[in-house]
Write a protein that holds these residues in place. Structure first.
Motif, mmCIF file in Angstrom:
data_model
loop_
_atom_site.group_PDB
_atom_site.id
_atom_site.type_symbol
_atom_site.label_atom_id
_atom_site.label_comp_id
_atom_site.label_asym_id
_atom_site.label_seq_id
_atom_site.Cartn_x
_atom_site.Cartn_y
_atom_site.Cartn_z
ATOM 1 N N TRP A 53 0.821 -1.214 0.000
ATOM 2 C CA TRP A 53 0.000 0.000 0.000
ATOM 3 C C TRP A 53 0.849 1.256 0.000
ATOM 4 O O TRP A 53 0.497 2.256 -0.630
ATOM 5 N N LEU A 54 1.966 1.229 0.701
ATOM 6 C CA LEU A 54 2.837 2.403 0.756
ATOM 7 C C LEU A 54 3.420 2.723 -0.626
ATOM 8 O O LEU A 54 3.363 3.868 -1.085
ATOM 9 N N LEU A 106 -5.552 -1.837 -10.018
ATOM 10 C CA LEU A 106 -4.728 -2.585 -9.064
ATOM 11 C C LEU A 106 -5.135 -2.283 -7.626
ATOM 12 O O LEU A 106 -5.244 -3.192 -6.799
ATOM 13 N N ALA A 107 -5.400 -1.010 -7.331
ATOM 14 C CA ALA A 107 -5.818 -0.630 -5.973
ATOM 15 C C ALA A 107 -7.193 -1.207 -5.646
ATOM 16 O O ALA A 107 -7.425 -1.667 -4.518
ATOM 17 N N ALA A 108 -8.108 -1.206 -6.608
ATOM 18 C CA ALA A 108 -9.444 -1.765 -6.360
ATOM 19 C C ALA A 108 -9.362 -3.268 -6.080
ATOM 20 O O ALA A 108 -10.018 -3.769 -5.160
ATOM 21 N N ILE A 109 -8.558 -3.974 -6.847
ATOM 22 C CA ILE A 109 -8.391 -5.411 -6.607
ATOM 23 C C ILE A 109 -7.716 -5.651 -5.259
ATOM 24 O O ILE A 109 -8.106 -6.549 -4.504
ATOM 25 N N GLY A 110 -6.714 -4.841 -4.941
ATOM 26 C CA GLY A 110 -6.047 -4.973 -3.642
ATOM 27 C C GLY A 110 -6.992 -4.722 -2.482
ATOM 28 O O GLY A 110 -6.970 -5.431 -1.483
ATOM 29 N N HIS A 111 -7.844 -3.711 -2.620
ATOM 30 C CA HIS A 111 -8.802 -3.430 -1.544
ATOM 31 C C HIS A 111 -9.904 -4.486 -1.477
ATOM 32 O O HIS A 111 -10.478 -4.704 -0.405
ATOM 33 N N LEU A 112 -10.180 -5.126 -2.586
ATOM 34 C CA LEU A 112 -11.116 -6.250 -2.543
ATOM 35 C C LEU A 112 -10.532 -7.390 -1.713
ATOM 36 O O LEU A 112 -11.240 -8.007 -0.906
ATOM 37 N N PHE A 170 -10.482 -4.419 6.739
ATOM 38 C CA PHE A 170 -10.979 -3.061 6.983
ATOM 39 C C PHE A 170 -12.090 -2.765 5.979
ATOM 40 O O PHE A 170 -11.868 -2.097 4.971
ATOM 41 N N PRO A 171 -13.307 -3.270 6.233
ATOM 42 C CA PRO A 171 -14.368 -3.249 5.229
ATOM 43 C C PRO A 171 -14.814 -1.849 4.784
ATOM 44 O O PRO A 171 -14.931 -1.601 3.590
ATOM 45 N N LEU A 172 -15.080 -0.962 5.711
ATOM 46 C CA LEU A 172 -15.608 0.347 5.333
ATOM 47 C C LEU A 172 -14.601 1.137 4.503
ATOM 48 O O LEU A 172 -14.935 1.711 3.470
ATOM 49 N N TRP A 173 -13.364 1.168 4.938
ATOM 50 C CA TRP A 173 -12.302 1.878 4.222
ATOM 51 C C TRP A 173 -12.110 1.277 2.830
ATOM 52 O O TRP A 173 -11.958 1.999 1.841
ATOM 53 N N THR A 192 -12.733 3.096 -0.789
ATOM 54 C CA THR A 192 -11.633 3.234 -1.743
ATOM 55 C C THR A 192 -11.949 2.552 -3.064
ATOM 56 O O THR A 192 -11.587 3.068 -4.125
ATOM 57 N N ILE A 193 -12.625 1.417 -3.037
ATOM 58 C CA ILE A 193 -13.029 0.753 -4.280
ATOM 59 C C ILE A 193 -13.971 1.656 -5.065
ATOM 60 O O ILE A 193 -13.836 1.813 -6.287
ATOM 61 N N GLY A 194 -14.927 2.274 -4.391
ATOM 62 C CA GLY A 194 -15.837 3.211 -5.067
ATOM 63 C C GLY A 194 -15.089 4.391 -5.679
ATOM 64 O O GLY A 194 -15.384 4.819 -6.806
ATOM 65 N N MET A 195 -14.112 4.922 -4.948
ATOM 66 C CA MET A 195 -13.327 6.037 -5.490
ATOM 67 C C MET A 195 -12.465 5.583 -6.673
ATOM 68 O O MET A 195 -12.263 6.342 -7.625
ATOM 69 N N CYS A 196 -11.963 4.362 -6.647
ATOM 70 C CA CYS A 196 -11.185 3.838 -7.777
ATOM 71 C C CYS A 196 -12.054 3.713 -9.026
ATOM 72 O O CYS A 196 -11.609 4.038 -10.135
ATOM 73 N N ILE A 197 -13.280 3.258 -8.862
ATOM 74 C CA ILE A 197 -14.198 3.153 -10.000
ATOM 75 C C ILE A 197 -14.500 4.541 -10.564
ATOM 76 O O ILE A 197 -14.495 4.754 -11.782
#
Length: 141
Positions: A71-72, A102-108, A114-117, A121-126
């Motif tokens: 993530w960093l 990549l970030a959306a898949i990683g957050h999935l 950390f479900p809410l975060w 973040t997935i919504g913001m990536c979309i």
């Protein structure tokens, strides 16, 4: 009395033909916000393993320290890409889409820790992917 003469040859450059796009400015700003979120995720993963609520301290195949580095690095790259998008660089738009996916898949994969975060973040990536692909190819941020 003096007379000023303009020495313009009348030709237009490619830079004047590019249109400004509010979507790209929004996309650059959003990429920087997502990058900052990912940097925060990375720092928390590196320095505070007990923050995330997962029983065996593993998500998929990595522990929180490995996810922290992931993530960093991803967040720092996204910050740079966001600045490139705002500056109007075409490479930044293409790389921005790639890193948003990549970030959306990683957050999935990180959803259990950390479900809410992650959902935010997935919504913001979309939204970022849409903002990067909707403007015309010659548009600038």
């Amino acid at each position: 009395m003096t007379t000023r003469m303009a020495h313009d040859s009348g030709r237009t450059t490619a830079r004047h033909q590019e249109r400004a796009s509010g979507w790209l400015t929004f996309a650059g700003t959003l990429a920087m916000v997502i990058g900052a979120f990912n940097v925060i995720d990375g720092l928390v993963g590196l320095f505070n393993d007990d923050y995330y609520l997962v029983g065996d301290n593993k998500i998929m195949v990595f522990d929180f320290t490995a996810w922290g580095w992931f993530w960093l690095v991803l967040g720092v790259v996204q910050l740079a890409v966001g600045a490139g998008i705002i500056a109007g660089r075409m490479w930044a738009r293409a790389v921005g889409v790639l890193f948003a996916v990549l970030a959306a898949i990683g957050h999935l994969a990180f959803l259990r820790a950390f479900p809410l975060w992650s959902v935010l973040t997935i919504g913001m990536c979309i939204l970022l992917i849409y903002a990067l692909t909707a403007p015309p190819s010659r548009a600038r941020g």
